[in-house]
Write a protein that holds these residues in place. Structure first.
Motif, PDB file in Angstrom:
ATOM      1  N   UNK A 192      49.571  14.254  63.446  1.00 25.24           N
ATOM      2  CA  UNK A 192      49.002  15.575  63.175  1.00 25.24           C
ATOM      3  C   UNK A 192      47.868  15.841  64.164  1.00 25.24           C
ATOM      4  N   UNK A 193      47.922  16.996  64.821  1.00 22.71           N
ATOM      5  CA  UNK A 193      46.868  17.404  65.747  1.00 22.71           C
ATOM      6  C   UNK A 193      46.285  18.724  65.245  1.00 22.71           C
ATOM      7  N   UNK A 194      45.024  18.679  64.826  1.00 22.21           N
ATOM      8  CA  UNK A 194      44.424  19.798  64.107  1.00 22.21           C
ATOM      9  C   UNK A 194      43.119  20.237  64.769  1.00 22.21           C
ATOM     10  N   UNK A 195      42.950  21.532  64.869  1.00 27.61           N
ATOM     11  CA  UNK A 195      41.711  22.126  65.364  1.00 27.61           C
ATOM     12  C   UNK A 195      41.043  22.863  64.209  1.00 27.61           C
ATOM     13  N   UNK A 196      39.743  22.664  64.046  1.00 28.59           N
ATOM     14  CA  UNK A 196      39.014  23.252  62.922  1.00 28.59           C
ATOM     15  C   UNK A 196      38.010  24.273  63.461  1.00 28.59           C
ATOM     16  N   UNK A 197      38.105  25.494  62.949  1.00 26.03           N
ATOM     17  CA  UNK A 197      37.243  26.592  63.391  1.00 26.03           C
ATOM     18  C   UNK A 197      36.482  27.179  62.206  1.00 26.03           C
ATOM     19  N   UNK A 198      35.511  28.009  62.542  1.00 27.90           N
ATOM     20  CA  UNK A 198      34.856  28.812  61.520  1.00 27.90           C
ATOM     21  C   UNK A 198      35.890  29.754  60.888  1.00 27.90           C
ATOM     22  N   UNK A 199      35.573  30.183  59.697  1.00 28.85           N
ATOM     23  CA  UNK A 199      36.463  31.098  58.979  1.00 28.85           C
ATOM     24  C   UNK A 199      35.805  32.472  58.896  1.00 28.85           C
ATOM     25  N   UNK A 200      36.450  33.497  59.443  1.00 25.44           N
ATOM     26  CA  UNK A 200      35.905  34.857  59.478  1.00 25.44           C
ATOM     27  C   UNK A 200      36.487  35.661  58.321  1.00 25.44           C
TER      28      UNK A 200
END
Length: 700
Positions: A475-483
């Protein structure tokens, strides 16, 4: 000594008077523009085309309270031309009278927003009644009689509960009366004679009218009984039906007589006992519903998705100075008609993330929500030029927060993978992009680490920050802020007319912010970084509706896909991924600007063949003033400066040219948008040449 002492105090008093009389700058600028638009008439003694002090120097027809203009009375002066386009700046004007002149053209898209009395009668105005009147909640008298107004009345009267007099007579207005007429609860005088109105006038039965004139129209049906006891009523010259009026449809209640009291109504309607029974039944039902809701809430897990319970995502629209203050803004957003669009990652307040046991990301500067001027913007880039290490998440942590990547947590599916909402027990929310494993299988084990490294180096106020990442068990996951406000695509295409908070100035700001993000990728990053997936679904909006570009730094992944972008965004040269260049990004950005201008999607198969491609349909019309006005998003309701619209269209035309070499670099696009803002702010505020060289945040 006494004369000297007296002279000193006289001098001080004169200074105080001059200081107190200095007129507010927005008022001065608006009157300067009005004077020029009226062809600089000699009748207006004291007026100037630039600067001046209307309150201190007693300009013709101007009255003030302190330093604010409160009354403009230029009636019957033989004035020609138009009233200008900055009347919305006159926020203290109560009385506005331009009647009995020779003014022509459309009534300006904005009038003094807090006016109580407006009189534009006896001119040669054409076009329709401006929609901005719908926001004038303090308006008591409106007189637009004896002009050449045409078209139908919009349903714009719902907020005008203080209106007591409205005169629309002697125009060429047509169509049925809008149902919002029924909300005019204070209206006592209504003149509609000598127009071309059609249909029934039943909606007027609910208004407390004492004086009504509907002569010489094309009204039909029957005159409601409730109107026949009006003190003064004129109804001749219409196509009224003969014979007795039909009874109301089955199941409907007749409208009570306007002069009957509540006891009379109770006698002819429901008895007190019946009403009491109904109220008791409603009360019992409410108690049952509350008990059921309480039981459901107590049994739900802490992953309860509160946004899924209601798609009405509340927010505070950033209202531009084109409009008046917030109490005059259109109704609050209603429920969105569709779920989130694809690729719409969104964000939360970073301060709350610091308390999570799983990660401790660095919060962004608190002033990012404010528009930046040029020097602040340069300083911001300098402060954020260093790389910040993103937090490493565990797969177990993200699985728990996303319900094991449950379908109910899916935000959207984009070009390189799916995006999920990750919600923690303490209420914190993130957006997790799950990269399609097939895109990385042939790239080697270090490819994902290289992508993380590249994205972590991108720091810009208009680019979504990478919060963290995870690479475990394939699994390759990118985590960002949630708008929480979602994407630009949603605001433009998935919401109804009343839930669009995007004023013209807000749209220009979104374009400028996004352009700066792309300029940063193209011309500040070294080496240059192509985006390859610029579209409205990849532009999310924060709490102040500032834009943030998503999916930056993923261009190498797009290189491995068969399709680069959504249909309609591809530049003509992009027949294969390797053909993509920086100028292809410019084209895609031009399509986004077209969306902002027209409110249309880039490709719409439901439209006629010649209109399906937005670029092909719009490009030939971008330099045609008349055609351009017809292209504007109806959701703006005509609330935009015509010159700003034309200049914005010029920038679009440059970006969407079919030949890449003719498209400008993004730095020139940014400069063009900044100049657009500067010209508008100079006209609005009368700034000098030195001030024109800086960004005017007040424009937004």
């Amino acid at each position: 000594m006494v004369p000297i002492f007296q002279g000193f105090w006289a001098f001080v008093f004169a200074i105080l008077i001059s200081v107190s009389a200095k007129t507010d700058e927005p008022d001065v600028s608006a009157l300067n523009v009005m004077y020029t638009s009226l062809n600089s008439p000699h009748q207006l003694s004291g007026w100037k085309s630039s600067g001046g002090d209307p309150c201190g120097k007693s300009w013709e027809g101007i009255k003030c309270s302190g330093s604010s203009v409160t009354e403009i009375d230029l009636s019957d002066l033989g004035l020609t031309g138009s009233m200008g386009y900055q009347l919305s700046s006159l926020t203290s004007v109560i009385d506005f009278d331009m009647s009995k002149n020779k003014l022509k053209g459309n009534i300006p898209y904005q009038l003094p927003p807090n006016a109580v009395r407006i009189n534009l009668a006896g001119n040669g105005f054409t076009g329709s009644v401006p929609y901005s009147i719908s926001q004038m909640a303090d308006l008591k008298e409106l007189n637009l009689a004896h002009n050449k107004l045409n078209g139908q009345l919009s349903d714009m009267f719902g907020k005008l509960s203080k209106l007591t007099l409205m005169d629309l007579s002697s125009n060429s207005l047509s169509g049925n009366l809008p149902q919002s007429f029924g909300s005019l609860s204070s209206l006592s005088t209504l003149y509609l004679q000598d127009n071309q109105f059609t249909g029934p006038i039943n909606v007027l039965a609910r208004i407390p009218l004492d004086d009504l004139n509907v002569k010489n129209n094309k009204f039909s049906g029957w005159i409601p009984t409730e109107l026949k006891d009006i003190n003064n009523i004129e109804t001749g010259g219409n196509s009224w039906s003969s014979g007795p009026a039909p009874p109301p449809p089955p199941g409907t209640t007749a409208i009570p007589n306007r002069h009957e009291n509540s006891s009379d109504f109770n006698k002819s309607g429901l008895s007190g006992l019946a009403i009491g029974g109904i109220l008791m039944g409603i009360l019992i039902a409410l108690v049952i519903l509350m008990a059921l809701f309480s039981r459901k809430s107590s049994s739900s897990s802490h992953y309860l998705d509160d946004e899924k319970l209601s798609h009405c995502r509340p927010f505070t629209p950033l209202v531009s100075h084109e409009l008046s203050n917030s109490r005059h803004y259109p109704p609050p957003p209603k429920i969105f008609k569709d779920r989130r669009s694809l690729d719409s990652s969104s964000s939360i307040d970073m301060k709350s993330l610091q308390t999570s046991p799983s990660f401790h990301p660095k919060p962004p500067p608190s002033d990012l929500v404010k528009p930046l001027n040029e020097s602040e913007f340069a300083n911001r880039l300098g402060r954020r030029s260093t790389s910040v290490c993103a937090t490493v998440f565990t797969l177990a942590d993200l699985q728990a927060a996303t319900g094991n990547f449950a379908t109910g947590r899916l935000l959207g599916e984009g070009t390189v993978g799916r995006v999920y909402r990750a919600k923690y027990a303490d209420g914190k929310v993130l957006a997790v992009k799950k990269i399609d494993s097939a895109l990385l299988q042939s790239a080697g084990p270090d490819k994902f680490s290289e992508i993380i490294s590249n994205i972590s180096k991108l720091h810009h106020p208009n680019i979504a920050e990478l919060v963290g990442h995870c690479s475990e068990q394939g699994h390759n996951l990118l985590v960002y802020e949630y708008f929480r406000n979602g994407s630009l695509h949603e605001f433009l295409h998935l919401s109804d007319d009343y839930s669009k908070p995007l004023t013209w100035n807000t749209r220009i700001r979104i374009a400028l912010g996004t352009a700066r993000a792309v300029e940063y990728l193209h011309e500040i990053c070294s080496p240059s970084c192509m985006h390859k997936n610029i579209k409205s679904a990849n532009i999310v909006l924060d709490a102040e509706l500032n834009p943030c570009l998503l999916d930056c730094g993923l261009a190498n992944l797009y290189q491995r896909t068969s399709v680069n972008l959504g249909i309609g965004y591809n530049a003509p040269e992009c027949t294969k991924p390797s053909a993509y260049t920086l100028k292809s990004d410019v084209y895609s950005f031009g399509v986004v600007m077209l969306e902002l201008l027209t409110g249309r999607v880039p490709y719409d198969s439901s439209k006629p063949r010649m209109e399906q491609s937005l670029v092909r349909w719009a490009s030939p019309q971008l330099h045609n003033i008349d055609a351009l006005a017809k292209m504007v998003d109806p959701g703006l309701h005509g609330l935009y400066p015509p010159k700003s619209l034309s200049r914005f269209a010029d920038v679009i035309a440059l970006c969407v040219q079919s030949e890449p070499e003719f498209r400008p670099p993004m730095s020139e696009v940014v400069q063009a948008l900044v100049r657009l803002v500067q010209r508008s702010s100079m006209n609005k505020r009368g700034d000098d040449a030195s001030a024109s060289r800086r960004m005017d945040d007040d424009y937004f």
